[in-house]
Design an enzyme around this catalytic site. Structure first.
Site, PDB file in Angstrom:
ATOM      1  N   HIS A   1       0.844  -1.207   0.000  1.00 49.89           N
ATOM      2  CA  HIS A   1       0.000   0.000   0.000  1.00 49.89           C
ATOM      3  C   HIS A   1       0.876   1.253   0.000  1.00 49.89           C
ATOM      4  O   HIS A   1       0.594   2.221  -0.697  1.00 49.89           O
ATOM      5  CB  HIS A   1      -0.880   0.053   1.259  1.00 49.89           C
ATOM      6  CG  HIS A   1      -1.839  -1.083   1.396  1.00 49.89           C
ATOM      7  ND1 HIS A   1      -1.658  -2.088   2.315  1.00 49.89           N
ATOM      8  CD2 HIS A   1      -2.992  -1.357   0.750  1.00 49.89           C
ATOM      9  CE1 HIS A   1      -2.667  -2.938   2.234  1.00 49.89           C
ATOM     10  NE2 HIS A   1      -3.492  -2.527   1.292  1.00 49.89           N
TER      11      HIS A   1
ATOM     12  N   GLN B   1     -18.207  -6.340   0.053  1.00 50.41           N
ATOM     13  CA  GLN B   1     -17.369  -7.190  -0.798  1.00 50.41           C
ATOM     14  C   GLN B   1     -16.938  -8.485  -0.116  1.00 50.41           C
ATOM     15  O   GLN B   1     -16.198  -9.277  -0.690  1.00 50.41           O
ATOM     16  CB  GLN B   1     -16.161  -6.418  -1.316  1.00 50.41           C
ATOM     17  CG  GLN B   1     -15.088  -6.108  -0.276  1.00 50.41           C
ATOM     18  CD  GLN B   1     -14.024  -5.185  -0.853  1.00 50.41           C
ATOM     19  OE1 GLN B   1     -14.244  -3.994  -1.047  1.00 50.41           O
ATOM     20  NE2 GLN B   1     -12.845  -5.736  -1.141  1.00 50.41           N
TER      21      GLN B   1
HETATM   22  O1  PAF Z   1      -8.149  -3.917  -2.753  1.00 52.87           O
HETATM   23  C1  PAF Z   1      -8.750  -3.511  -1.749  1.00 52.87           C
HETATM   24  O2  PAF Z   1      -8.181  -3.305  -0.682  1.00 52.87           O
HETATM   25  C2  PAF Z   1     -10.254  -3.290  -1.833  1.00 52.87           C
HETATM   26  O3  PAF Z   1     -10.853  -4.229  -2.654  1.00 52.87           O
HETATM   27  C3  PAF Z   1     -10.645  -1.865  -2.263  1.00 52.87           C
HETATM   28  C4  PAF Z   1     -10.183  -1.568  -3.683  1.00 52.87           C
HETATM   29  C5  PAF Z   1     -10.024  -0.867  -1.305  1.00 52.87           C
HETATM   30  C6  PAF Z   1     -12.160  -1.696  -2.214  1.00 52.87           C
HETATM   31  O4  PAF Z   1     -12.658  -1.907  -0.931  1.00 52.87           O
END
Ligand code: PAF
Length: 282
Positions: A37, A61
């Site tokens: 990140h 999700q």
């Molecule tokens: O890749 C991730 O961490 C997640 O899928 C995202 C893109 C932040 C969406 O919640």
């Protein structure tokens, strides 16, 4: 670095930034940040005037509720990393702030969403499209940065961006790896010491398979990767597919695509790890 938790404050900050003609870079995350990140944030901070990062564990999700409740939440630690990496604004909303009403939108993302992760995690990509589209509406970034470890997710975001006509450049960034090759992931911390010791075999096997491409068929390379990893104690391949890097559709012959990418999901004990490797790219 500012930290805001609601849309109103986010809007006020960004309205000023836009009035000052600042270019906005955006990195959406679910927190539990690692060097992968950080590399996205560093790039976003370098290439834009404002670097906005969202930290939000998106419930829509997750198709496994245990996975959602056990997802690490480490906002204070995350903010320290973000500040050091050049982030200027953190948006860390609550669930109520992001979803004041239930999001009932169902995206038809076409063939890119129907294979690999899309076929095995029902609703997952719909949830990703829901949250990222909401975040794009709120942040209105010029550039948005995503890691290539989640290779199919990048294709999903591109498709959603095209369908909803967002005026944003989707920038995909190379996987960041530990020195032993293991792709960085928030899930790596869930590995036992022994599993962590074994996990680099995933990247090593994918790398080894690069050489086989010259003499073996696509299916033979797939078989090699699956059988090598399944022979390692505690490892079980969920799938290994070699796909076109844009359409995500499986290829049968190397000549079927000029951008061939192998995508893998492997269980290491109970931890589901993903990785990928590019065989060809013109
Ligand atoms: O890749 C991730 O961490 C997640 O899928 C995202 C893109 C932040 C969406 O919640």
């Amino acid at each position: 670095m500012r930290i805001v938790e609601n849309r109103k404050e986010l809007h006020a900050y960004l309205a000023q930034a836009r009035a000052d003609k600042k270019q906005i870079g955006f990195v959406p995350t679910m927190g539990a940040l690692h060097k992968g990140h950080v590399s996205l944030v560093t790039r976003s901070a370098t290439e834009n005037d404002e670097c906005v990062v969202s930290v939000f564990v998106n419930p829509t999700q997750f198709n496994d509720k245990n996975d959602l409740s056990s997802y690490p939440r480490t906002l204070e630690q995350d903010c320290a990393l973000l500040e050091a990496a050049g982030c200027t604004l953190v948006f860390a909303p609550s669930e109520e702030e992001m979803y004041p009403e239930v999001d009932t939108r169902v995206f038809d993302l076409g063939p890119v969403a129907q294979v690999m992760e899309g076929a095995r995690r029902p609703g997952h990509f719909n949830g990703v499209a829901q949250v990222v589209s909401k975040l794009f509406e709120l942040v209105t970034p010029t550039n948005a940065y995503f890691g290539e470890k989640d290779f199919q997710q990048v294709a999903i975001i591109r498709e959603m961006t095209k369908q909803l006509k967002f005026d944003v450049n989707i920038i995909s960034c190379a996987i960041v790896r530990e020195t032993d090759g293991l792709a960085l992931s928030s899930r790596n911390t869930r590995l036992t010491a022994e599993q962590r010791h074994k996990a680099p075999v995933i990247a090593a096997t994918l790398n080894e398979s690069l050489q086989l491409k010259e003499t073996k068929s696509v299916q033979e390379v797939i078989d090699f990767v699956i059988s090598t990893l399944n022979n390692v104690d505690e490892m079980e391949v969920e799938y290994y597919e070699i796909v076109d890097g844009i359409s995500m559709q499986p290829i049968k012959a190397w000549s079927d695509s000029t951008y061939c990418v192998g995508c893998i999901t492997v269980y290491c004990g109970k931890v589901r790890l993903i990785d990928n490797i590019t065989y060809t790219r013109d």
